[in-house]
Design an enzyme around this catalytic site. Structure first.
Site, PDB file in Angstrom:
ATOM      1  N   ASP A 182       0.843  -1.198   0.000  1.00  0.00           N
ATOM      2  CA  ASP A 182       0.000   0.000   0.000  1.00  0.00           C
ATOM      3  C   ASP A 182       0.880   1.250   0.000  1.00  0.00           C
ATOM      4  O   ASP A 182       2.035   1.229   0.447  1.00  0.00           O
ATOM      5  CB  ASP A 182      -0.951   0.003   1.184  1.00  0.00           C
ATOM      6  N   GLU A 201      -0.034  -0.819   5.809  1.00  0.00           N
ATOM      7  CA  GLU A 201       1.009  -0.284   6.679  1.00  0.00           C
ATOM      8  C   GLU A 201       0.893   1.219   6.800  1.00  0.00           C
ATOM      9  O   GLU A 201       1.124   1.794   7.860  1.00  0.00           O
ATOM     10  CB  GLU A 201       2.394  -0.657   6.154  1.00  0.00           C
TER      11      GLU A 201
END
Length: 378
Positions: free
Chosen positions: A79, A138
């Site tokens: 991400d 994250e």
């Protein structure tokens, strides 16, 4: 160099604003399966999009070595933060300009993950077990990301011997810093209740603002510690203050504030929460904490020596062991096995026109190959 750049481009071309799902994991799986990895993908989280409980995709991949061999894990996240506007090129259309590769995730951290994949292709399957711990959450709340993979690993009885997280740790040039630890993080919301009233009749009201100001003054004056051999001093910062009173002649009924503490291993999230809550109560207030992570330290030793040797062999640079910076998913992985972070230069992470030197991708791939081989051989 061509191979690792192609891998990086394939990952960067898949939009994956946190929480990431779908195509970027398709690309990752397509890279690992031909290398002999057994790939498991799963979703966790059942909330609505835009909430902390929104679904997150995670990937765990493993290539098992001979029975009894060492297990080395690579960890990271697919991400990315939102790109924002004003880019010179499309953020999810990776573009080479000069000796740089531009695109969101170039250094944080799709570039490093590409290097990991390229590296394991150079490690014989019989050298030992290698795994990938890859999350899509994250940069966001991190509730259903790496922690979910750790749960999966525990259920499957899988425990790596060492884990390398590919966060962008280098500062001025590739290889100049590795993170052997990180400080913990806790955010605490403070509130003081009062009684609303007219400013001309203060005896009929109870103003919460002076109480909150006194509380914040005491908190701001706190010296939490003087630092340790490996950690800088813990710091407490006031990050928000709100009353929300639109009327000039009204004593408000409530005042709130927020503090953020980055703390070393002299403390725990629980001990700081208790300390702050006691000060809040003293001033008639309450404290609501959210601990994002505890501090961790992998003391210099065999693992850091492996990384040091690999970096020096490929770059001539001796990486400085450091605990500076923010948090990462290493704060969760520390509970599984010794963990160290090492990756690309961090100068452009989270910035417009994020970019990586293509030569650094090639070099980092070779460094990761050396680290994995050496870790499995110990």
């Amino acid at each position: 160099m061509t191979q690792v750049i192609d891998l990086a481009k394939r990952l960067m071309a898949a939009p994956s604003i946190t929480p990431a799902t779908g195509s970027v994991f398709d690309a990752m799986e397509a890279m690992l399966a031909p290398l002999g990895f057994e790939v498991t993908r799963f979703m966790r989280g059942d909330g609505e999009e835009g909430t902390p409980e929104a679904p997150v995709e995670n990937l765990f991949a493993i290539r098992r070595g001979p029975e009894g061999s060492k297990h080395f894990a690579f960890a990271g996240h697919l991400d990315v933060v939102p790109p924002g506007g004003g880019w010179a090129s499309e953020p999810f259309e990776p573009e080479e300009r000069g000796d740089l590769l531009y695109g969101r995730g170039a250094v944080d951290m799709k570039g490093a993950i590409a290097c990991m994949v390229d590296a394991v292709a150079q490690v014989p399957a019989d050298a030992g077990t290698i795994s990938f711990i890859i999350t899509g959450d994250e940069e966001g709340p991190a509730l259903h990301g790496t922690r979910a993979i750790i749960d999966y690993m525990a259920a499957e009885g899988i425990t790596p011997d060492l884990c390398l997280v590919g966060e962008p740790t280098s500062v001025n040039r590739l290889g100049d810093m590795m993170k052997i630890g990180r400080r913990g993080s806790v955010n605490i919301w403070l509130e003081v209740e009062g009684t609303q009233g007219h400013v001309a009749y203060p005896h009929l009201a109870d103003n919460p603002i002076p109480k909150l100001v006194a509380m914040l003054a005491e908190l701001d004056a706190l010296v939490l510690d003087e630092g340790t051999d490996w950690f800088q001093p813990s710091n407490l910062e006031i990050t928000d203050l709100e009353v929300g009173n639109p009327a000039h002649n009204v004593i408000p009924e409530r005042a709130t504030a927020r503090i953020s503490i980055r703390f070393n291993d002299c403390h725990s999230g629980a001990s700081l929460t208790e300390q702050i809550a006691a000060i809040a109560r003293k001033h008639g207030g309450t404290a609501l904490p959210i601990v994002s992570g505890e501090p961790f330290l992998t003391p210099p030793g065999q693992f850091s020596d492996i990384i040091h040797a690999a970096v020096k062999a490929e770059t001539g640079v001796e990486p400085e062991p450091s605990t500076t910076g923010g948090t990462s998913d290493a704060r969760f992985l520390r509970a599984v096995c010794p963990v160290i972070e090492f990756g690309l230069c961090n100068a452009t992470m989270h910035k417009r026109d994020e970019a990586v030197a293509m030569a650094d991708l090639s070099t980092l791939s070779r460094i990761y190959t050396r680290i994995a081989r050496d870790a499995l051989a110990r």
